[in-house]
Design a protein around this motif. Structure first.
Motif, PDB file in Angstrom:
ATOM      1  N   SER A 365       0.840  -1.185   0.000  1.00  0.00           N
ATOM      2  CA  SER A 365       0.000   0.000   0.000  1.00  0.00           C
ATOM      3  C   SER A 365       0.877   1.237   0.000  1.00  0.00           C
ATOM      4  N   MET A 366       0.383   2.315  -0.583  1.00  0.00           N
ATOM      5  CA  MET A 366       1.181   3.526  -0.766  1.00  0.00           C
ATOM      6  C   MET A 366       1.677   4.098   0.564  1.00  0.00           C
ATOM      7  N   MET A 367       0.834   4.074   1.580  1.00  0.00           N
ATOM      8  CA  MET A 367       1.233   4.587   2.887  1.00  0.00           C
ATOM      9  C   MET A 367       2.459   3.851   3.421  1.00  0.00           C
ATOM     10  N   VAL A 368       2.627   2.600   2.980  1.00  0.00           N
ATOM     11  CA  VAL A 368       3.743   1.789   3.475  1.00  0.00           C
ATOM     12  C   VAL A 368       4.993   2.030   2.644  1.00  0.00           C
ATOM     13  N   TYR A 369       4.925   1.800   1.321  1.00  0.00           N
ATOM     14  CA  TYR A 369       6.167   1.860   0.548  1.00  0.00           C
ATOM     15  C   TYR A 369       6.576   3.265   0.145  1.00  0.00           C
ATOM     16  N   HIS A 370       5.652   4.236   0.165  1.00  0.00           N
ATOM     17  CA  HIS A 370       6.058   5.626  -0.045  1.00  0.00           C
ATOM     18  C   HIS A 370       6.173   6.389   1.269  1.00  0.00           C
ATOM     19  N   GLY A 371       5.620   5.818   2.340  1.00  0.00           N
ATOM     20  CA  GLY A 371       5.594   6.525   3.610  1.00  0.00           C
ATOM     21  C   GLY A 371       6.452   5.881   4.667  1.00  0.00           C
ATOM     22  N   ALA A 372       5.938   4.845   5.324  1.00  0.00           N
ATOM     23  CA  ALA A 372       6.609   4.261   6.475  1.00  0.00           C
ATOM     24  C   ALA A 372       7.981   3.697   6.140  1.00  0.00           C
ATOM     25  N   LEU A 373       8.139   3.145   4.960  1.00  0.00           N
ATOM     26  CA  LEU A 373       9.409   2.535   4.582  1.00  0.00           C
ATOM     27  C   LEU A 373      10.563   3.513   4.725  1.00  0.00           C
ATOM     28  N   VAL A 374      10.353   4.749   4.280  1.00  0.00           N
ATOM     29  CA  VAL A 374      11.415   5.745   4.306  1.00  0.00           C
ATOM     30  C   VAL A 374      11.346   6.615   5.554  1.00  0.00           C
ATOM     31  N   ALA A 375      10.149   7.070   5.912  1.00  0.00           N
ATOM     32  CA  ALA A 375      10.004   8.116   6.919  1.00  0.00           C
ATOM     33  C   ALA A 375       9.816   7.598   8.333  1.00  0.00           C
ATOM     34  N   LEU A 376       9.755   6.282   8.524  1.00  0.00           N
ATOM     35  CA  LEU A 376       9.634   5.723   9.861  1.00  0.00           C
ATOM     36  C   LEU A 376      10.908   4.951  10.166  1.00  0.00           C
ATOM     37  N   PRO A 377      11.929   5.639  10.681  1.00  0.00           N
ATOM     38  CA  PRO A 377      13.190   4.953  10.956  1.00  0.00           C
ATOM     39  C   PRO A 377      13.013   3.892  12.022  1.00  0.00           C
ATOM     40  N   MET A 378      13.780   2.828  11.894  1.00  0.00           N
ATOM     41  CA  MET A 378      13.632   1.682  12.794  1.00  0.00           C
ATOM     42  C   MET A 378      15.008   1.236  13.256  1.00  0.00           C
ATOM     43  N   ASP A 379      15.118   1.025  14.541  1.00  0.00           N
ATOM     44  CA  ASP A 379      16.341   0.492  15.119  1.00  0.00           C
ATOM     45  C   ASP A 379      16.047  -0.900  15.671  1.00  0.00           C
ATOM     46  N   PRO A 380      17.056  -1.787  15.713  1.00  0.00           N
ATOM     47  CA  PRO A 380      16.851  -3.069  16.365  1.00  0.00           C
ATOM     48  C   PRO A 380      16.444  -2.832  17.822  1.00  0.00           C
ATOM     49  N   PRO A 381      15.551  -3.675  18.367  1.00  0.00           N
ATOM     50  CA  PRO A 381      15.048  -4.942  17.821  1.00  0.00           C
ATOM     51  C   PRO A 381      13.758  -4.808  17.015  1.00  0.00           C
TER      52      PRO A 381
END
Length: 512
Positions: A365-381
């Motif tokens: 979905s667009m919110m995921v691959y244009h949004g969260a994928l880039v703009a929601l940084p994630m650190d382990p774990p």
């Protein structure tokens, strides 16, 4: 194996009888495709194979889309299904759920399909499956048991799976790789899903990669499936941005590239004819990856953890290479603002609300691959589960259910568009039945927004993409879940915080 996902049917009752006697948990989704995605989510977060049990014919084929996705993303799934009896004629005779060649159809979408021919062959077929999961590249497999064998008595010797022997890297290949990285002027690292496997070495590949990057002055980018393996807050981390043109230009300019556990495929790069100009070092447990679109100059065929340990030891022993200070990347990639502006506020709200160890499960979905994928940084774990490559729709909700079953003490959040959610929305009933605390964030744009935009870009009038959607809040309540529509990012933050503490799933709707 302690959990299976599937639906009982006329021909698999003998299997379910034994599962019950063995005390194995049976999770019943509302569709076999949901069973497959749930098993996939379970496998990705636990590192253990996800097991699916279906009945014959349409039930087994219903799970096939999930197997295709698992094949693309290298998830270890085992589908067990009955098949037509051993004496069934090739031309057919109108048998219930009869298929012309069920095993052959499923074989086309997974690593292999094995139709057993006797009772004593059943343990060998299952052992072959678990042996494949333990050795080499994990991918889905199918064991078909003719229906007449399931109730037949016979001698069967249990067969153990192959002994787990992680592939040891070639020392000379590691020596050459270390030399190239130390002497590179513009080194870069790419980490894929093969660096992300749960288990004893989980996160160690990412930690070793960042230490290597610090030693040689390299930036690190991940594929979608590699998101979360390294801390995206690190100054050298570019996040899961391999699909951005600016990042692809940077990677093409690197004189040495270390790629770990990734195909470097068009679905990762969003470009069919991408060319690397530098020397390519590939680390992968699958020898075939060395001869893909991007042929390895140095091939390290190995378990990623063992290879990175050896590579880091060699580089560290030689001492750090003086490099200019690298500035943090965020805010310096022009495409980022353009791609994420539509969801920037809501993604920021997600970021504030989510604990660090959240497992985020996204749909195509667009919110995921244009949004969260880039703009929601994630650190382990933290983990990010997404259906790349095969690119199915309807993945997120059932995969989120499987992830929550596999990791009940971790927060799991589902992100999906309204079009994608309706492929598997019936699994709300499964999540309610299991009393899962599962926030489901839905971005509603009235249909298939990405395809609508592509049509406009072609000069077309959008056709067949504007869809009637239900009242998702009312639908959630009808299923026994909670539902809430939100407008502002602050509303989303509040709703998500409440949903993470709820005892049932919560559907949170954002109307674009």
């Amino acid at each position: 194996m302690d959990t299976v996902f599937g639906i009982p049917g006329t021909h698999n009752l003998a299997i379910y009888q034994e599962l019950d006697l063995a005390g194995i948990r049976c999770v019943t989704p509302r569709h076999e495709q949901g069973a497959g995605y749930a098993a996939d989510g379970y496998a990705r977060v636990t590192g253990r194979p996800g097991v699916i049990v279906t009945t014959t014919g349409p039930a087994a084929v219903n799970a096939a889309a999930a197997l295709g996705q698992a094949y693309s993303d290298s998830s270890p799934l085992l589908l067990i299904s009955p098949g037509v009896p051993t004496d069934h004629p090739r031309q057919g005779r109108g048998y219930l759920h009869e298929s012309k060649d069920q095993s052959g159809a499923i074989d086309a979408l997974c690593a292999w399909s094995h139709r057993v021919s006797s009772v004593r062959e059943i343990p060998a077929g299952v052992a072959r499956a678990f042996g494949q999961f333990a050795e080499g590249r994990p991918r889905p497999v199918h064991v078909e048991i003719p229906a007449d064998l399931l109730d037949r008595e016979g001698e069967a010797k249990l067969a153990p799976p192959y002994r787990l022997m992680p592939r040891t890297p070639d020392p000379e290949a590691l020596d050459e790789a270390a030399r190239l990285l130390r002497t590179a002027r513009r080194p870069g690292l790419v980490l894929g899903g093969g660096a992300q496997r749960p288990g004893a070495r989980e996160q160690s590949v990412g930690r070793l990669a960042m230490r290597i990057a610090e030693c040689v002055g390299a930036r690190v980018v991940t594929t979608v499936n590699g998101k979360g393996v390294v801390p995206e807050s690190h100054p050298l981390a570019l996040g899961a941005t391999l699909h951005l043109a600016g990042v692809r230009r940077w990677l093409a300019s690197c004189d040495v590239v270390l790629a770990v556990g990734t195909e470097l495929g068009p679905a990762d790069l969003w470009e069919d004819d991408y060319v690397l100009s530098g020397t390519l070092i590939r680390v992968d447990v699958d020898p075939g990856q060395m001869y893909g679109d991007h042929v390895a100059d140095v091939a390290v065929v190995s378990d990623a953890g063992l290879a990175m340990e050896g590579l880091h030891g060699r580089i560290e022993q030689a001492g750090a290479v003086p490099r200019p200070r690298q500035e943090p990347w965020r805010g310096h990639i022009p495409e980022m603002d353009e791609l994420t502006a539509r969801w920037a506020g809501h993604i920021a709200a997600l970021r504030r609300a989510l604990p660090q160890d959240t497992i985020l499960v996204g749909d195509n979905s667009m919110m995921v691959y244009h949004g969260a994928l880039v703009a929601l940084p994630m650190d382990p774990p933290g983990r990010f589960l997404f259906p790349t490559g095969y690119g199915t729709l309807g993945f997120a909700l059932p995969a989120g259910i499987g992830a929550k079953i596999g990791m009940p003490d971790r927060p799991v959040v589902v992100l999906a568009g309204d079009g994608a959610l309706q492929f598997s929305v019936q699994e709300l009933a499964t999540a309610v039945e299991l009393r899962l605390s599962l926030p489901i964030v839905v971005s509603a744009n009235g249909g298939f927004g990405e395809i609508r935009d592509e049509m406009k870009n072609r000069g077309m009038t959008p056709v067949a993409v504007d869809l009637h959607a239900p009242d998702f809040v009312a639908l959630a309540v009808a299923y026994g879940a909670r539902g809430r529509a939100v407008g502002s990012p602050d509303d989303l933050h509040e709703a998500l915080t409440e949903a993470l503490g709820a005892s049932v799933p919560t559907v949170i709707v954002i109307n674009e």
